[in-house]
Scaffold this motif. Structure first.
Motif, PDB file in Angstrom:
ATOM      1  N   PHE A 280       0.837  -1.210   0.000  1.00 59.39           N
ATOM      2  CA  PHE A 280       0.000   0.000   0.000  1.00 59.39           C
ATOM      3  C   PHE A 280       0.866   1.253   0.000  1.00 59.39           C
ATOM      4  O   PHE A 280       0.638   2.191  -0.781  1.00 59.39           O
ATOM      5  N   HIS A 281       1.894   1.275   0.854  1.00 55.20           N
ATOM      6  CA  HIS A 281       2.736   2.475   0.938  1.00 55.20           C
ATOM      7  C   HIS A 281       3.664   2.586  -0.270  1.00 55.20           C
ATOM      8  O   HIS A 281       4.056   3.704  -0.638  1.00 55.20           O
ATOM      9  N   LEU A 282       4.014   1.473  -0.896  1.00 56.78           N
ATOM     10  CA  LEU A 282       4.785   1.549  -2.132  1.00 56.78           C
ATOM     11  C   LEU A 282       3.963   2.227  -3.235  1.00 56.78           C
ATOM     12  O   LEU A 282       4.492   2.996  -4.039  1.00 56.78           O
ATOM     13  N   VAL A 283       2.676   1.928  -3.273  1.00 54.99           N
ATOM     14  CA  VAL A 283       1.806   2.521  -4.283  1.00 54.99           C
ATOM     15  C   VAL A 283       1.561   4.000  -3.978  1.00 54.99           C
ATOM     16  O   VAL A 283       1.574   4.841  -4.889  1.00 54.99           O
ATOM     17  N   GLN A 284       1.343   4.327  -2.696  1.00 55.84           N
ATOM     18  CA  GLN A 284       1.033   5.701  -2.324  1.00 55.84           C
ATOM     19  C   GLN A 284       2.234   6.632  -2.494  1.00 55.84           C
ATOM     20  O   GLN A 284       2.072   7.813  -2.793  1.00 55.84           O
ATOM     21  N   ARG A 285       3.435   6.073  -2.321  1.00 58.22           N
ATOM     22  CA  ARG A 285       4.633   6.900  -2.435  1.00 58.22           C
ATOM     23  C   ARG A 285       4.883   7.250  -3.903  1.00 58.22           C
ATOM     24  O   ARG A 285       4.841   6.390  -4.777  1.00 58.22           O
ATOM     25  N   ASN A 286       5.148   8.496  -4.178  1.00 65.66           N
ATOM     26  CA  ASN A 286       5.360   8.940  -5.553  1.00 65.66           C
ATOM     27  C   ASN A 286       6.737   8.590  -6.089  1.00 65.66           C
ATOM     28  O   ASN A 286       6.999   8.724  -7.277  1.00 65.66           O
ATOM     29  N   LYS A 287       7.621   8.143  -5.213  1.00 63.85           N
ATOM     30  CA  LYS A 287       8.991   7.847  -5.637  1.00 63.85           C
ATOM     31  C   LYS A 287       9.006   6.664  -6.592  1.00 63.85           C
ATOM     32  O   LYS A 287       8.359   5.649  -6.369  1.00 63.85           O
ATOM     33  N   GLU A 288       9.791   6.794  -7.660  1.00 55.85           N
ATOM     34  CA  GLU A 288       9.903   5.737  -8.658  1.00 55.85           C
ATOM     35  C   GLU A 288      10.782   4.610  -8.132  1.00 55.85           C
ATOM     36  O   GLU A 288      11.825   4.850  -7.512  1.00 55.85           O
ATOM     37  N   LEU A 289      10.369   3.376  -8.374  1.00 54.65           N
ATOM     38  CA  LEU A 289      11.116   2.218  -7.912  1.00 54.65           C
ATOM     39  C   LEU A 289      12.232   1.888  -8.887  1.00 54.65           C
ATOM     40  O   LEU A 289      12.060   1.963 -10.105  1.00 54.65           O
ATOM     41  N   GLY A 290      13.396   1.507  -8.352  1.00 53.29           N
ATOM     42  CA  GLY A 290      14.532   1.138  -9.187  1.00 53.29           C
ATOM     43  C   GLY A 290      14.374  -0.258  -9.760  1.00 53.29           C
ATOM     44  O   GLY A 290      13.644  -1.089  -9.219  1.00 53.29           O
ATOM     45  N   PRO A 291      15.078  -0.565 -10.856  1.00 48.64           N
ATOM     46  CA  PRO A 291      14.951  -1.894 -11.484  1.00 48.64           C
ATOM     47  C   PRO A 291      15.297  -3.045 -10.545  1.00 48.64           C
ATOM     48  O   PRO A 291      14.583  -4.051 -10.502  1.00 48.64           O
TER      49      PRO A 291
END
Length: 631
Positions: A280-291
């Protein structure tokens, strides 16, 4: 009260007698009052501890600090500036008698030594440093003691060495004195080296200490270290940490979330509260995930069978612009994870197919085969399928010998699903030296590959008329058990069977749980004549089943029906498209001459009464007949 105050002033006056007036902290009024007091003091004056402390401070101010080498800050800066072990070893004669600084030097040696570690460990100067550490082991600071232990592990010091065992023993004795943050650091560093019995025992003691003090965890770094390192030692500790993870879930960085998910995957601990909170917090956070974070998260979710559409969509969206930068291993891992979770994202799959076309030479045969298998699981055909298929044939036709038998079977099965298989691939997979390794096996892996070989054999018979052989012997087909055959029925299958019994009250006119020679299981089979009246199955030959005693051919106008229920797990995530294996099943049954009556879960669950379900089934049978007549 006045007498007591006078005594205190007298002591302070004695302490200040040697202090200049400019530096004395006692108010001048008090000093004057004591000096001009008309009566003598009741008690004799004496030098107190305060006096001695003040004298020491004065001596320090007058003479400055004792210069016994650089101060601690300068010393650390000096050794950290050295990038090779030799100058550090030369400092042994000067600092071997100072246990703390000798420990710091050893830790720095471990950081800068990449090769020839054995020479460094056997150097006399290094042994001199170890001897100095051993003599003052009880005086070494806690943080430096943990760094020292890590340095000795990194340098490969013999586990039976007296010096290493002395450090390990000291660490064990101090476990209760370490802060919870230091316990987390200790757990993280010791895990890769916990192979011996002594180190495993140290891990057990460390886990017990953290179990008793788990409420002291106050930061995410310590929490991640504890879960990653000690969850494999203590399942109880992992359960207790669940509340802590939920408390700090909002504060985790993507890298920390990745570490916790990987720890859960390593333990095969499917903790839904943790997985849901972190995703849930990964989705809510606007930060882009690294490969690298996305690849590891996808693996953890696939291992734990956690398929949350929002976080998977974010992962695919963040990775899409960087697909061309991924290595073959990363592309393979990500696609395998997404296919395991039945998550289909068209732009992402197209990007992977395009990357395979552009970088086919950099992919190994195993990696390319794995990507094709993932496409087959999702029943995905690239838009440039002709170019893609030409590349696959060109790369793999000459590399089939290098593939392991399981990977070869997976590749040919995937090509059958995608309808891209050629006689050369079929012939290679159906050779006796290949199928003899799997057919008749009793474990799950052998059963899975036996089933795939049977479906490859069916594809050769039903969809590849130019194929000349070989084929699987009929005697081996009887040993294959399709999924759901003989197992407990799902609610959908059980409900469907009850309705079919009402539609076909004569038990001879409908067979249930039928195993076919094509490696597919069907829920029910029946025959209707030209007037749509049911016929007794026992009277007619059935080439599609493994065992049949009928002798008569079907009368003219009669049709054979197969009822197939589709569960939620048979479809791609949030889609009404069947996954590859079940699309292959439907295609094979139709090619074998069955009229397939499909009952998907999303339509069946909307029916409430038995009358509605019976009417639904009859309408579907009529619809299938009408489609067959119009074809």
């Amino acid at each position: 009260m006045a007498a007591r105050l006078i005594r205190r002033f007298s002591r302070l006056l004695a302490a200040s007698s040697s202090i200049p007036a400019s530096t004395c902290s006692i108010p001048s009024e008090c000093i004057r009052a004591c000096r001009h007091h008309p009566r003598p003091l009741a008690l004799p004056l004496h030098t107190s501890a305060l006096c001695k402390y003040t004298d020491n401070l004065l001596a320090l101010k007058q003479n400055g600090p004792r210069m016994n080498g650089p101060n601690e800050k300068d010393f650390l800066a000096m050794i950290q500036s050295m990038s090779s072990p030799e100058p550090l070893l030369q400092m042994s004669s000067e600092y071997s008698k100072n246990g703390n600084r000798a420990a710091a030097i050893i830790s720095q040696i471990a950081k800068v030594t990449e090769t020839n570690k054995a020479e460094v460990v056997n150097d006399k100067r290094f042994m001199e440093l170890l001897s100095g550490v051993n003599k003052q082991i009880q005086m070494i600071w806690n943080v430096r003691l943990i760094s020292l232990l890590r340095g000795l592990y990194v340098l490969g010091v013999d586990g039976k060495s007296h010096y290493l065992r002395s450090v390990e023993t000291e660490v064990r004795w101090r476990l209760r004195k370490f802060s919870i943050e230091l316990l987390g650091r200790l757990a993280r560093l010791i895990v890769p080296y916990a192979q011996t019995e002594e180190r495993k025992a140290l891990m057990q003691d460390l886990a017990k200490s953290v179990e008793l003090r788990w409420t002291e965890v106050k930061d995410t770094k310590t929490l991640v270290n504890v879960i990653y390192s000690l969850s494999q030692v203590s399942r109880t500790l992992l359960e207790r940490m669940e509340d802590k993870v939920l408390e700090y879930a909002e504060l985790f960085t993507p890298e920390e979330s990745r570490t916790i998910n990987m720890a859960l995957a390593a333990q095969n601990c499917r903790s839904l509260p943790i997985l849901r909170a972190l995703s849930f917090h990964l989705v809510q956070r606007n930060k882009e995930l690294g490969p690298s974070v996305i690849v590891d998260l996808a693996y953890a979710y696939a291992k734990l069978n956690f398929s949350q559409h929002q976080v998977l969509y974010k992962m695919a969206s963040d990775l899409l612009p960087k697909v061309s930068e991924l290595s073959g291993k990363e592309m393979t891992g990500c696609m395998r994870s997404f296919s395991t979770l039945r998550f289909f994202n068209l732009p992402f799959c197209e990007a992977i197919a395009q990357a395979c076309l552009e970088n086919s030479s950099s992919l190994t045969p195993t990696q390319l085969s794995s990507i094709i298998l993932s496409f087959a699981h999702l029943n995905f055909m690239p838009s440039q399928h002709e170019e893609f298929f030409s590349m696959v044939v060109q790369r793999l036709s000459t590399e089939l010998e290098s593939l392991s038998p399981p990977m070869l079977v997976d590749l040919v099965w995937a090509l059958c699903v995608l309808q891209l298989v050629t006689p050369a691939f079929l012939q290679k997979a159906l050779e006796p030296q290949i199928y003899n390794q799997f057919m008749g096996g009793v474990n799950n892996k052998s059963s899975n590959y036996s089933l795939k070989l049977t479906q490859i054999n069916a594809a050769a018979q039903l969809e590849c008329p130019e194929y000349q052989g070989p084929l699987l012997p009929h005697s081996l087909l009887t040993t294959v058990t399709p999924p759901a055959a003989g197992s407990s029925l799902s609610p959908l299958q059980s409900d469907l069977r009850n309705v079919l019994r009402d539609v076909f009250p004569d038990k001879d006119t409908c067979n249930f749980s039928v195993k076919t020679v094509y490696g597919h299981h069907i829920d029910a089979e029946f025959i209707l004549d030209s007037e749509n009246n049911p016929l007794a199955l026992i009277n007619f030959t059935d080439p599609h089943v493994l065992h049949n005693n009928g002798i008569n051919a079907l009368p003219e106008g009669a049709r054979r029906f197969a009822v197939k229920s589709w569960e939620y797990s048979n479809f791609c995530l949030r889609s009404k498209d069947l996954t590859g294996g079940f699309a292959l099943c439907r295609r094979h049954l139709r090619a074998a001459g069955f009229l397939v009556v499909e009952v998907p879960f999303y339509e069946w669950q909307e029916l409430k009464s038995e009358r509605q379900k019976s009417a639904f089934l009859k309408d579907h049978i009529k619809k299938v007949v009408a489609e067959a007549m119009s074809a």
